[in-house]
Design a protein around this motif. Structure first.
Motif, PDB file in Angstrom:
ATOM      1  N   ALA A   1       0.836  -1.205   0.000  1.00 30.84           N
ATOM      2  CA  ALA A   1       0.000   0.000   0.000  1.00 30.84           C
ATOM      3  C   ALA A   1       0.866   1.248   0.000  1.00 30.84           C
ATOM      4  CB  ALA A   1      -0.913  -0.010   1.223  1.00 30.84           C
ATOM      5  N   ASP A   2       0.320   2.316  -0.602  1.00 31.59           N
ATOM      6  CA  ASP A   2       1.016   3.601  -0.609  1.00 31.59           C
ATOM      7  C   ASP A   2       0.477   4.531   0.472  1.00 31.59           C
ATOM      8  OD1 ASP A   2      -1.464   3.956  -1.690  1.00 31.59           O
ATOM      9  OD2 ASP A   2      -0.803   5.322  -3.298  1.00 31.59           O
ATOM     10  N   TYR A   3      -0.052   3.939   1.526  1.00 29.85           N
ATOM     11  CA  TYR A   3      -0.591   4.704   2.651  1.00 29.85           C
ATOM     12  C   TYR A   3      -0.369   3.918   3.933  1.00 29.85           C
ATOM     13  CZ  TYR A   3      -4.481   1.431   2.072  1.00 29.85           C
ATOM     14  OH  TYR A   3      -5.229   0.291   1.950  1.00 29.85           O
ATOM     15  N   ALA A   4      -0.580   4.575   5.059  1.00 27.68           N
ATOM     16  CA  ALA A   4      -0.525   3.935   6.378  1.00 27.68           C
ATOM     17  C   ALA A   4      -1.862   4.128   7.069  1.00 27.68           C
ATOM     18  CB  ALA A   4       0.605   4.530   7.220  1.00 27.68           C
ATOM     19  N   LEU A   5      -2.174   3.234   7.998  1.00 29.62           N
ATOM     20  CA  LEU A   5      -3.435   3.315   8.742  1.00 29.62           C
ATOM     21  C   LEU A   5      -3.166   3.762  10.179  1.00 29.62           C
ATOM     22  CD1 LEU A   5      -5.336   0.083   7.611  1.00 29.62           C
ATOM     23  CD2 LEU A   5      -5.622   2.412   6.771  1.00 29.62           C
ATOM     24  N   LEU A   6      -3.926   4.731  10.609  1.00 34.29           N
ATOM     25  CA  LEU A   6      -3.894   5.180  12.003  1.00 34.29           C
ATOM     26  C   LEU A   6      -5.219   4.795  12.648  1.00 34.29           C
ATOM     27  CD1 LEU A   6      -2.388   8.786  11.636  1.00 34.29           C
ATOM     28  CD2 LEU A   6      -1.169   6.636  12.034  1.00 34.29           C
ATOM     29  N   HIS A   7      -5.188   3.804  13.534  1.00 36.56           N
ATOM     30  CA  HIS A   7      -6.385   3.392  14.273  1.00 36.56           C
ATOM     31  C   HIS A   7      -6.440   4.219  15.568  1.00 36.56           C
ATOM     32  CE1 HIS A   7      -6.828   0.052  11.491  1.00 36.56           C
ATOM     33  NE2 HIS A   7      -5.589  -0.339  11.766  1.00 36.56           N
ATOM     34  N   ILE A   8      -7.306   5.177  15.590  1.00 37.00           N
ATOM     35  CA  ILE A   8      -7.391   6.115  16.716  1.00 37.00           C
ATOM     36  C   ILE A   8      -8.613   5.752  17.550  1.00 37.00           C
ATOM     37  CG2 ILE A   8      -7.617   8.549  17.343  1.00 37.00           C
ATOM     38  CD1 ILE A   8      -6.429   9.104  14.484  1.00 37.00           C
ATOM     39  N   TYR A   9      -8.407   5.563  18.842  1.00 32.22           N
ATOM     40  CA  TYR A   9      -9.526   5.168  19.698  1.00 32.22           C
ATOM     41  C   TYR A   9      -9.346   5.742  21.102  1.00 32.22           C
ATOM     42  CZ  TYR A   9      -6.351   1.702  21.705  1.00 32.22           C
ATOM     43  OH  TYR A   9      -5.297   1.090  22.330  1.00 32.22           O
ATOM     44  N   ARG A  10     -10.446   5.761  21.811  1.00 30.39           N
ATOM     45  CA  ARG A  10     -10.449   6.219  23.210  1.00 30.39           C
ATOM     46  C   ARG A  10     -11.379   5.319  24.003  1.00 30.39           C
ATOM     47  NH1 ARG A  10     -12.439  12.225  25.225  1.00 30.39           N
ATOM     48  NH2 ARG A  10     -12.743  11.707  27.429  1.00 30.39           N
ATOM     49  N   ASN A  11     -10.843   4.648  25.007  1.00 28.06           N
ATOM     50  CA  ASN A  11     -11.638   3.728  25.820  1.00 28.06           C
ATOM     51  C   ASN A  11     -12.643   4.475  26.681  1.00 28.06           C
ATOM     52  OD1 ASN A  11     -10.408   1.219  25.041  1.00 28.06           O
ATOM     53  ND2 ASN A  11      -8.614   1.799  26.248  1.00 28.06           N
ATOM     54  N   ALA A  12     -13.681   3.759  27.088  1.00 29.01           N
ATOM     55  CA  ALA A  12     -14.694   4.354  27.955  1.00 29.01           C
ATOM     56  C   ALA A  12     -14.099   4.630  29.334  1.00 29.01           C
ATOM     57  CB  ALA A  12     -15.899   3.417  28.078  1.00 29.01           C
ATOM     58  N   SER A  13     -14.372   5.804  29.849  1.00 27.67           N
ATOM     59  CA  SER A  13     -13.871   6.195  31.166  1.00 27.67           C
ATOM     60  C   SER A  13     -14.810   7.226  31.758  1.00 27.67           C
ATOM     61  CB  SER A  13     -12.453   6.762  31.055  1.00 27.67           C
ATOM     62  OG  SER A  13     -12.005   7.247  32.302  1.00 27.67           O
ATOM     63  N   HIS A  14     -15.045   7.116  33.086  1.00 32.35           N
ATOM     64  CA  HIS A  14     -15.890   8.104  33.755  1.00 32.35           C
ATOM     65  C   HIS A  14     -15.177   9.431  33.888  1.00 32.35           C
ATOM     66  CE1 HIS A  14     -18.932   5.135  34.578  1.00 32.35           C
ATOM     67  NE2 HIS A  14     -18.063   4.348  35.196  1.00 32.35           N
ATOM     68  N   TYR A  15     -13.869   9.399  34.078  1.00 31.04           N
ATOM     69  CA  TYR A  15     -13.118  10.646  34.237  1.00 31.04           C
ATOM     70  C   TYR A  15     -13.009  11.368  32.891  1.00 31.04           C
ATOM     71  CZ  TYR A  15      -9.446  13.957  35.365  1.00 31.04           C
ATOM     72  OH  TYR A  15      -8.733  15.118  35.535  1.00 31.04           O
ATOM     73  N   GLY A  16     -13.449  12.600  32.841  1.00 31.07           N
ATOM     74  CA  GLY A  16     -13.368  13.396  31.621  1.00 31.07           C
ATOM     75  C   GLY A  16     -14.246  12.889  30.502  1.00 31.07           C
ATOM     76  N   SER A  17     -15.340  12.178  30.827  1.00 31.76           N
ATOM     77  CA  SER A  17     -16.179  11.588  29.781  1.00 31.76           C
ATOM     78  C   SER A  17     -16.882  12.637  28.924  1.00 31.76           C
ATOM     79  CB  SER A  17     -17.220  10.659  30.421  1.00 31.76           C
ATOM     80  OG  SER A  17     -18.031  11.382  31.346  1.00 31.76           O
ATOM     81  N   LEU A  18     -17.069  13.840  29.447  1.00 33.18           N
ATOM     82  CA  LEU A  18     -17.748  14.902  28.689  1.00 33.18           C
ATOM     83  C   LEU A  18     -16.782  15.768  27.895  1.00 33.18           C
ATOM     84  CD1 LEU A  18     -20.341  16.069  31.385  1.00 33.18           C
ATOM     85  CD2 LEU A  18     -20.652  14.397  29.550  1.00 33.18           C
ATOM     86  N   ILE A  19     -15.481  15.503  28.011  1.00 34.89           N
ATOM     87  CA  ILE A  19     -14.479  16.324  27.333  1.00 34.89           C
ATOM     88  C   ILE A  19     -14.092  15.665  26.013  1.00 34.89           C
ATOM     89  CG2 ILE A  19     -12.194  17.355  27.493  1.00 34.89           C
ATOM     90  CD1 ILE A  19     -12.459  17.240  30.526  1.00 34.89           C
ATOM     91  N   SER A  20     -14.200  16.416  24.940  1.00 35.20           N
ATOM     92  CA  SER A  20     -13.764  15.976  23.615  1.00 35.20           C
ATOM     93  C   SER A  20     -12.730  16.962  23.087  1.00 35.20           C
ATOM     94  CB  SER A  20     -14.953  15.889  22.654  1.00 35.20           C
ATOM     95  OG  SER A  20     -15.943  15.001  23.153  1.00 35.20           O
ATOM     96  N   TYR A  21     -11.944  16.517  22.112  1.00 40.18           N
ATOM     97  CA  TYR A  21     -10.936  17.407  21.535  1.00 40.18           C
ATOM     98  C   TYR A  21     -10.604  16.952  20.123  1.00 40.18           C
ATOM     99  CZ  TYR A  21      -8.002  13.645  23.439  1.00 40.18           C
ATOM    100  OH  TYR A  21      -7.468  12.427  23.761  1.00 40.18           O
ATOM    101  N   ASN A  22     -10.057  17.877  19.349  1.00 39.77           N
ATOM    102  CA  ASN A  22      -9.627  17.583  17.986  1.00 39.77           C
ATOM    103  C   ASN A  22      -8.210  17.022  18.012  1.00 39.77           C
ATOM    104  OD1 ASN A  22     -12.015  18.561  16.784  1.00 39.77           O
ATOM    105  ND2 ASN A  22     -11.247  20.660  16.846  1.00 39.77           N
ATOM    106  N   LEU A  23      -7.967  16.031  17.151  1.00 46.13           N
ATOM    107  CA  LEU A  23      -6.642  15.447  17.021  1.00 46.13           C
ATOM    108  C   LEU A  23      -6.031  15.920  15.704  1.00 46.13           C
ATOM    109  CD1 LEU A  23      -4.549  13.476  18.239  1.00 46.13           C
ATOM    110  CD2 LEU A  23      -5.605  11.667  16.877  1.00 46.13           C
ATOM    111  N   TYR A  24      -4.813  16.430  15.798  1.00 47.48           N
ATOM    112  CA  TYR A  24      -4.119  16.980  14.634  1.00 47.48           C
ATOM    113  C   TYR A  24      -2.966  16.070  14.234  1.00 47.48           C
ATOM    114  CZ  TYR A  24      -6.476  21.466  15.571  1.00 47.48           C
ATOM    115  OH  TYR A  24      -7.401  22.465  15.769  1.00 47.48           O
ATOM    116  N   LEU A  25      -2.735  15.997  12.910  1.00 46.19           N
ATOM    117  CA  LEU A  25      -1.523  15.401  12.362  1.00 46.19           C
ATOM    118  C   LEU A  25      -0.803  16.523  11.619  1.00 46.19           C
ATOM    119  CD1 LEU A  25       0.297  12.973  11.810  1.00 46.19           C
ATOM    120  CD2 LEU A  25      -1.082  12.485   9.785  1.00 46.19           C
ATOM    121  N   GLY A  26       0.218  17.051  12.249  1.00 47.05           N
ATOM    122  CA  GLY A  26       0.842  18.245  11.706  1.00 47.05           C
ATOM    123  C   GLY A  26      -0.073  19.439  11.871  1.00 47.05           C
ATOM    124  N   ASP A  27      -0.472  20.056  10.749  1.00 48.03           N
ATOM    125  CA  ASP A  27      -1.361  21.220  10.782  1.00 48.03           C
ATOM    126  C   ASP A  27      -2.801  20.875  10.463  1.00 48.03           C
ATOM    127  OD1 ASP A  27       0.846  22.809  11.331  1.00 48.03           O
ATOM    128  OD2 ASP A  27       1.277  23.162   9.204  1.00 48.03           O
TER     129      ASP A  27
END
Length: 359
Positions: free
Chosen positions: A196-222
């Protein structure tokens, strides 16, 4: 008590001097007796003060031990709960020898002796309980009794039963003439990625009570590549090979350097770490074995949820996965999930072509 003691000693000395004076002692003898009595009085006062000081010093010494004992209790509470059951023990394994790891579904060599079981659990306040950490603790327990391998028997992922820790139960093994071809457990390689001429990034976040209402954007470079929410997962294709930086920001900015190679896949474990106000992002590259387990576990939860969902097909062939809550003569009322938030809405029946259950 000290003041009462001094008053008593003073009165007793005065009374004793009066009695001596009444005994018709001469003036010179009376002065000798007076100073001897005064000396005895000060000796007793000094001894009484020494006893009080000694008592206070003991209290201070005991107070000095309180922070030390408290620190020990806190450190014990922050560590995982470790239980072992040993049926046979060997000499401690040499530090130069490796303790091999076998996953839940990995085959074992022919000559295997089971010498015990180790269980790594959650004490309720455990902090360092990622998969690699609990495996290292299990290996340490195996090394103590002479085991040179461990085999996972049971593995509970974070988010189950409200725990944010990996909890494992592993068999402690003794293997003679270890097969050198037996390696650590790894996730199977996807054959579609070989050229393949690409790579796969499997991005995940497990369930947790702490900070469960907080979301954020993930950047790759800019560039923003995804939105990370509690109990979420996504796979991103990227052609940015070489050294890159993943980063996210809430109250603080956190960066994760990553060397991307085309034809490879990477598991990015996200979360929320304690911060000053709202918490800060946590980013780490998970090993392929534990990363795939956690990622697939989230996929299974999504499938179970999808089985209970309804699919509304509109006149323009669009499909809406939702939960129908009711209807009237004109509208269909439903709930949909958007960014892990439940939103109530309705659709006019005139726009609906068909309704079916998600398989």
């Amino acid at each position: 008590k000290r003041n009462l003691f001094l008053k008593f000693e003073t009165k007793s000395c005065i009374l004793w001097l009066k009695l001596r004076r009444n005994a018709f002692y001469s003036g010179k003898r009376f002065i000798q007796i007076f100073f001897a009595t005064l000396r005895r009085f000060f000796i007793r006062v000094h001894s009484a003060q020494s006893e009080v000081l000694t008592f206070n010093q003991k209290i201070r010494m005991k107070k000095k031990w309180i922070p030390f004992i408290a620190c020990i209790v806190v450190l014990q509470a922050c560590g995982p709960k470790i239980l072992t059951s040993i049926s046979k023990s060997y000499p401690v394994l040499d530090y130069r020898e490796e303790v091999r790891f076998f996953g839940l579904n990995d085959p074992l060599p022919a000559s295997v002796e089971k010498i015990g079981v180790v269980k790594i659990g959650d004490s309720g306040f455990t902090t360092d309980c990622q998969f690699a950490s609990v495996v290292d603790k299990a290996k340490l327990e195996a090394r103590k009794v002479g085991g040179n391998a461990i085999k996972i028997i049971e593995h509970k992922l974070p988010g189950m039963d409200g725990s944010s820790c990996h909890r494992i139960q592993a068999a402690i093994l003794r293997i003679e003439n270890f097969d050198q071809t037996a390696t650590a457990a790894q996730a199977p390689v996807d054959s579609t990625l070989l050229n393949a001429d690409y790579a796969l990034l499997h991005i995940y976040r497990n369930a947790s009570h702490y900070g469960s209402l907080i979301s954020y954007n993930l950047y790759l470079g800019d560039s923003i590549i995804c939105r990370v929410s509690n109990r979420s997962r996504t796979t991103i294709r990227t052609k940015k090979d070489g050294l890159n930086t993943l980063w996210a920001k809430t109250e603080a900015k956190v960066e994760l350097p990553i060397n991307i190679k085309l034809g490879q896949e990477y598991y990015i474990r996200c979360g929320i770490a304690p911060g000053l106000l709202t918490g800060r992002p946590s980013l780490e590259i998970a090993d392929s074995y534990s990363g795939k387990l956690e990622y697939d576990a989230l996929a299974k939860k999504d499938k179970k949820k999808a089985k209970k969902s309804d699919v509304i097909v509109l006149n323009d062939s669009r499909e809406i996965v939702c939960e129908i809550t009711g209807e009237d003569d004109e509208n269909i009322y439903l709930k949909i999930m958007h960014r892990n938030r439940e939103i109530e809405s309705h659709i006019p029946k005139s726009q609906v072509q068909s309704i079916r259950k998600e398989k």
